[in-house]
Motif scaffolding. Structure first.
Motif, PDB file in Angstrom:
ATOM      1  N   UNK A  21       0.833  -1.208   0.000  1.00 27.66           N
ATOM      2  CA  UNK A  21       0.000   0.000   0.000  1.00 27.66           C
ATOM      3  C   UNK A  21       0.867   1.258   0.000  1.00 27.66           C
ATOM      4  N   UNK A  22       0.408   2.274  -0.719  1.00 31.41           N
ATOM      5  CA  UNK A  22       1.129   3.540  -0.770  1.00 31.41           C
ATOM      6  C   UNK A  22       2.274   3.582  -1.759  1.00 31.41           C
ATOM      7  N   UNK A  23       2.495   2.505  -2.492  1.00 26.90           N
ATOM      8  CA  UNK A  23       3.557   2.451  -3.495  1.00 26.90           C
ATOM      9  C   UNK A  23       2.940   2.491  -4.892  1.00 26.90           C
ATOM     10  N   UNK A  24       3.724   2.929  -5.871  1.00 27.45           N
ATOM     11  CA  UNK A  24       3.251   3.020  -7.254  1.00 27.45           C
ATOM     12  C   UNK A  24       3.997   1.993  -8.095  1.00 27.45           C
ATOM     13  N   UNK A  25       3.239   1.266  -8.926  1.00 24.06           N
ATOM     14  CA  UNK A  25       3.808   0.188  -9.731  1.00 24.06           C
ATOM     15  C   UNK A  25       3.361   0.308 -11.181  1.00 24.06           C
ATOM     16  N   UNK A  26       4.135  -0.318 -12.068  1.00 19.10           N
ATOM     17  CA  UNK A  26       3.742  -0.510 -13.460  1.00 19.10           C
ATOM     18  C   UNK A  26       3.854  -2.001 -13.749  1.00 19.10           C
ATOM     19  N   UNK A  27       2.880  -2.539 -14.465  1.00 19.72           N
ATOM     20  CA  UNK A  27       2.908  -3.942 -14.847  1.00 19.72           C
ATOM     21  C   UNK A  27       3.833  -4.116 -16.045  1.00 19.72           C
ATOM     22  N   UNK A  28       4.619  -5.198 -16.052  1.00 22.35           N
ATOM     23  CA  UNK A  28       5.484  -5.540 -17.175  1.00 22.35           C
ATOM     24  C   UNK A  28       4.737  -6.537 -18.054  1.00 22.35           C
ATOM     25  N   UNK A  36       5.005  -9.441 -13.989  1.00 24.96           N
ATOM     26  CA  UNK A  36       5.594  -8.875 -12.781  1.00 24.96           C
ATOM     27  C   UNK A  36       5.313  -7.372 -12.739  1.00 24.96           C
ATOM     28  N   UNK A  37       5.526  -6.788 -11.576  1.00 28.27           N
ATOM     29  CA  UNK A  37       5.365  -5.352 -11.390  1.00 28.27           C
ATOM     30  C   UNK A  37       6.724  -4.730 -11.103  1.00 28.27           C
ATOM     31  N   UNK A  38       6.915  -3.502 -11.564  1.00 28.00           N
ATOM     32  CA  UNK A  38       8.113  -2.736 -11.223  1.00 28.00           C
ATOM     33  C   UNK A  38       7.654  -1.554 -10.366  1.00 28.00           C
ATOM     34  N   UNK A  39       8.309  -1.361  -9.226  1.00 28.93           N
ATOM     35  CA  UNK A  39       7.939  -0.251  -8.361  1.00 28.93           C
ATOM     36  C   UNK A  39       8.564   1.030  -8.882  1.00 28.93           C
ATOM     37  N   UNK A  40       7.734   2.068  -9.067  1.00 28.18           N
ATOM     38  CA  UNK A  40       8.227   3.354  -9.565  1.00 28.18           C
ATOM     39  C   UNK A  40       7.982   4.476  -8.553  1.00 28.18           C
ATOM     40  N   UNK A  41       7.728   4.112  -7.323  1.00 23.97           N
ATOM     41  CA  UNK A  41       7.520   5.101  -6.262  1.00 23.97           C
ATOM     42  C   UNK A  41       8.731   6.009  -6.180  1.00 23.97           C
ATOM     43  N   UNK A  42       8.520   7.307  -6.249  1.00 23.56           N
ATOM     44  CA  UNK A  42       9.606   8.274  -6.126  1.00 23.56           C
ATOM     45  C   UNK A  42      10.373   8.553  -7.406  1.00 23.56           C
ATOM     46  N   UNK A  43      10.036   7.855  -8.498  1.00 23.59           N
ATOM     47  CA  UNK A  43      10.720   8.105  -9.765  1.00 23.59           C
ATOM     48  C   UNK A  43      10.232   9.431 -10.347  1.00 23.59           C
TER      49      UNK A  43
END
Length: 87
Positions: A21-28, A36-43
């Motif tokens: 929760x509270x994180x941002x992801x993009x699906x691959x 899989x998901x890649x976390x892009x929180x803070x990018x």
């Protein structure tokens, strides 16, 4: 029962392999890391629109090769699509 997608970079037996929760992801999508998901929180926006080259276990260049994933122009906030493998 549907299993949540695994986050890239986590071990299969690790406790935090699922999205947090509270994180941002993009699906691959496509290629060796499909689903899989890649976390892009803070990018930054630039980092997110550029995409990434991720180390993958199964590529055209053997284990340790990289797979390129990036957003599509039609869906910049959507999943990242496999562009191919590179050494």
């Amino acid at each position: 029962m549907t299993q949540a997608p695994r986050v890239y970079g986590t071990e299969h037996d690790a406790l935090a392999t699922e999205p947090q929760p509270g994180h941002t992801y993009r699906e691959l999508v496509g290629g060796p890391l499909d689903g899989q998901l890649i976390e892009v929180t803070g990018w930054t926006d630039e980092e997110i629109t550029t995409g990434v080259h991720l180390i993958a276990p199964h590529t055209a260049y053997e284990p340790g090769g990289r797979s390129s994933y990036a957003p599509t122009f039609s869906r910049p906030d959507g999943p990242w699509v496999w562009e191919g493998d590179m050494p």
